[in-house]
Write an enzyme that holds these catalytic residues in place. Structure first.
Site, PDB file in Angstrom:
ATOM      1  N   TYR A 144       0.838  -1.203   0.000  1.00 50.37           N
ATOM      2  CA  TYR A 144       0.000   0.000   0.000  1.00 50.37           C
ATOM      3  C   TYR A 144       0.876   1.258   0.000  1.00 50.37           C
ATOM      4  O   TYR A 144       0.671   2.188  -0.789  1.00 50.37           O
ATOM      5  CB  TYR A 144      -0.902  -0.033   1.234  1.00 50.37           C
ATOM      6  N   LEU A 174      -5.576   7.776  11.778  1.00 48.41           N
ATOM      7  CA  LEU A 174      -6.808   8.532  11.985  1.00 48.41           C
ATOM      8  C   LEU A 174      -7.767   7.746  12.875  1.00 48.41           C
ATOM      9  O   LEU A 174      -7.687   6.527  12.953  1.00 48.41           O
ATOM     10  CB  LEU A 174      -7.527   8.761  10.658  1.00 48.41           C
TER      11      LEU A 174
HETATM   12  N1  LIG Z   1      -8.410   5.572   7.774  1.00 46.56           N
HETATM   13  C1  LIG Z   1      -7.219   5.901   8.267  1.00 46.56           C
HETATM   14  O1  LIG Z   1      -6.905   5.638   9.446  1.00 46.56           O
HETATM   15  C2  LIG Z   1      -6.206   6.617   7.405  1.00 46.56           C
HETATM   16  C3  LIG Z   1      -4.970   6.990   7.963  1.00 46.56           C
HETATM   17  C4  LIG Z   1      -4.051   7.653   7.164  1.00 46.56           C
HETATM   18  C5  LIG Z   1      -4.343   7.923   5.838  1.00 46.56           C
HETATM   19  N2  LIG Z   1      -5.548   7.533   5.334  1.00 46.56           N
HETATM   20  C6  LIG Z   1      -5.786   7.774   3.904  1.00 46.56           C
HETATM   21  O2  LIG Z   1      -7.008   8.449   3.711  1.00 46.56           O
HETATM   22  C7  LIG Z   1      -7.553   8.075   2.443  1.00 46.56           C
HETATM   23  C8  LIG Z   1      -9.010   7.715   2.633  1.00 46.56           C
HETATM   24  O3  LIG Z   1      -9.094   6.622   3.536  1.00 46.56           O
HETATM   25  P1  LIG Z   1     -10.487   6.202   4.204  1.00 46.56           P
HETATM   26  O4  LIG Z   1     -10.134   5.558   5.488  1.00 46.56           O
HETATM   27  O5  LIG Z   1     -11.421   7.351   4.169  1.00 46.56           O
HETATM   28  O6  LIG Z   1     -10.984   5.074   3.189  1.00 46.56           O
HETATM   29  P2  LIG Z   1     -12.476   4.574   2.919  1.00 46.56           P
HETATM   30  O7  LIG Z   1     -13.382   4.900   4.030  1.00 46.56           O
HETATM   31  O8  LIG Z   1     -12.328   3.142   2.496  1.00 46.56           O
HETATM   32  O9  LIG Z   1     -12.931   5.439   1.666  1.00 46.56           O
HETATM   33  C9  LIG Z   1     -12.331   5.284   0.418  1.00 46.56           C
HETATM   34  C10 LIG Z   1     -13.343   5.630  -0.653  1.00 46.56           C
HETATM   35  O10 LIG Z   1     -12.703   5.380  -1.927  1.00 46.56           O
HETATM   36  C11 LIG Z   1     -13.719   5.030  -2.860  1.00 46.56           C
HETATM   37  N3  LIG Z   1     -13.159   4.123  -3.861  1.00 46.56           N
HETATM   38  C12 LIG Z   1     -12.603   2.901  -3.655  1.00 46.56           C
HETATM   39  N4  LIG Z   1     -12.274   2.342  -4.840  1.00 46.56           N
HETATM   40  C13 LIG Z   1     -12.632   3.233  -5.797  1.00 46.56           C
HETATM   41  C14 LIG Z   1     -12.547   3.230  -7.229  1.00 46.56           C
HETATM   42  N5  LIG Z   1     -12.043   2.197  -7.902  1.00 46.56           N
HETATM   43  N6  LIG Z   1     -13.006   4.308  -7.891  1.00 46.56           N
HETATM   44  C15 LIG Z   1     -13.546   5.374  -7.230  1.00 46.56           C
HETATM   45  N7  LIG Z   1     -13.633   5.431  -5.885  1.00 46.56           N
HETATM   46  C16 LIG Z   1     -13.181   4.364  -5.191  1.00 46.56           C
HETATM   47  C17 LIG Z   1     -14.821   4.321  -2.060  1.00 46.56           C
HETATM   48  O11 LIG Z   1     -16.114   4.719  -2.495  1.00 46.56           O
HETATM   49  P3  LIG Z   1     -16.974   3.750  -3.487  1.00 46.56           P
HETATM   50  O12 LIG Z   1     -17.108   2.441  -2.781  1.00 46.56           O
HETATM   51  O13 LIG Z   1     -18.254   4.487  -3.704  1.00 46.56           O
HETATM   52  O14 LIG Z   1     -16.182   3.628  -4.747  1.00 46.56           O
HETATM   53  C18 LIG Z   1     -14.587   4.777  -0.604  1.00 46.56           C
HETATM   54  O15 LIG Z   1     -15.661   5.526  -0.084  1.00 46.56           O
HETATM   55  C19 LIG Z   1      -6.678   6.947   1.905  1.00 46.56           C
HETATM   56  O16 LIG Z   1      -5.772   7.468   0.978  1.00 46.56           O
HETATM   57  C20 LIG Z   1      -5.940   6.467   3.128  1.00 46.56           C
HETATM   58  O17 LIG Z   1      -4.672   5.913   2.843  1.00 46.56           O
HETATM   59  C21 LIG Z   1      -6.488   6.901   6.070  1.00 46.56           C
END
Ligand SMILES: NC(=O)c1ccc[n+]([C@@H]2O[C@H](COP(=O)([O-])OP(=O)(O)OC[C@H]3O[C@@H](n4cnc5c(N)ncnc54)[C@H](OP(=O)(O)O)[C@@H]3O)[C@@H](O)[C@H]2O)c1
Length: 324
Positions: A144, A174
């Protein structure tokens, strides 16, 4: 120091993954700041792995700024079960979303980078932007993390060749309302919170935690993350990464005690020291963030945990579902 400026009023912004955990908080904040925000993801009919779909969406909505919160990710167990899918999907999504934004004439692009793209054993336990690529990532997350390093490199190359304005905001760990609590998808703090919550509900005598409890980690409340990201989108111009972080660490044992106390769980905590600890310390360096953004996260960790717990209690079934 953190008062909003008129910068966002009426601004057209696209948040990719705008219904995800982080993206939905960015959407909420944009809404409060008076921006015209639209979410782009498969739910809105756009698969960002496909350049043409992304380009069509951006040409149709004509955003000035794109904040890329789309990702295919989960916790460590999920990454190790699907290392190829998470690598391929995120590499394509990252590359094609930025390329689509460039082709569509987007003025500024915000990469969201996860802290796992940093070296797995950072010098002095500090995640410093000038050492972003200074060592190998932890093997459990390198698939990743590599896609995030690639996105940072893409922003640098696009700046050099095309004069494209892409910035990379690095978030460490987060937590907050709307977090995923399914074991496949949850991250460390959410997993701990669920463990104690379930133990209290079932009347379990003890909670067993992996490792010694000594490693120090930092935790950023998701609403603070959204605020910091938009602050960076407004003020930061360079392709080199910038942390949005608290810079303050807590040991896992301290965190577990805080959660136990907030939940009101009366049982014991046991540590399974046969499980690996990982790096002893990992906290974000915040010098660049303070100098460039004149900003700091505002939510004390206990308050953030209370809000997350309240959300978990109110949405338990939804929160522990595999999808959503
Ligand atoms: N969560 C954490 O603790 C954390 C920590 C540090 C950094 N981050 C970063 O923050 C970012 C967001 O993370 P998150 O936790 O919010 O993830 P999340 O809740 O899984 O949300 C990701 C979104 O991406 C969309 N997605 C997935 N595949 C896709 C595709 N092929 N085309 C278009 N959209 C797509 C999904 O919506 P659909 O299903 O509608 O496509 C989903 O709502 C990431 O880059 C992650 O590395 C997160």
């Amino acid at each position: 120091m953190t008062e909003p400026t008129p910068f966002w009023k009426g601004k057209k912004v696209c948040v990719t993954g705008g219904r995800g955990f982080l993206g939905s908080r960015v959407m909420d904040r944009l809404d409060r700041l008076g921006a015209e925000a639209v979410s782009c993801s498969r739910r809105s009919g756009c698969d960002l792995k496909d350049l043409q779909q992304g380009l069509k969406f951006f040409r149709q909505h004509r955003p000035e700024i794109v904040v890329n919160c789309a990702a295919h990710q989960g916790g460590i167990a999920y990454q190790s079960r699907y290392p190829a899918d998470t690598y391929y999907d995120n590499l394509l999504m990252g590359a094609n979303t930025m390329e689509a934004a460039r082709l569509a004439g987007v003025a500024k692009y915000v990469n969201i980078v996860a802290g796992c793209a940093y070296p797995g054993e950072p010098e002095g336990g500090r995640l410093r932007e000038d050492q972003f690529e200074a060592g190998p990532m932890h093997p459990s997350v390198e698939n990743y993390g590599m896609t995030k390093r690639a996105a940072v490199m893409q922003a640098r190359c696009y700046a050099r060749q095309h004069g494209f304005k892409g910035i990379s905001v690095v978030l460490i760990n987060l937590y907050g309302p709307g977090e995923h609590f399914h074991p496949d998808r949850s991250h460390a703090l959410a997993a701990l919170l669920k463990k104690f919550y379930d133990a209290k509900r079932s009347g379990a005598e003890k909670v067993v935690l992996w490792g010694s409890g000594r490693p120090v980690r930092e935790w950023l409340f998701v609403e603070d993350a959204a605020e910091g990201i938009l602050r960076a989108a407004e003020r930061y111009e360079k392709p080199e990464p910038i942390n949005v972080a608290t810079g303050q660490g807590h040991t896992i044992a301290e965190l577990a005690e805080m959660i136990r106390e907030i939940i009101g769980y009366g049982g014991r905590i046991e540590y399974d020291a046969s499980r690996p600890d990982g790096a002893l310390r990992k906290t974000g360096e915040i010098t660049r963030m303070q100098a460039e953004l004149d900003w700091r996260p505002r939510t004390p960790i206990r308050e953030g945990i209370r809000k997350t717990l309240a959300w978990l209690e109110a949405h338990y079934d939804q929160a522990v579902a595999a999808e959503g």
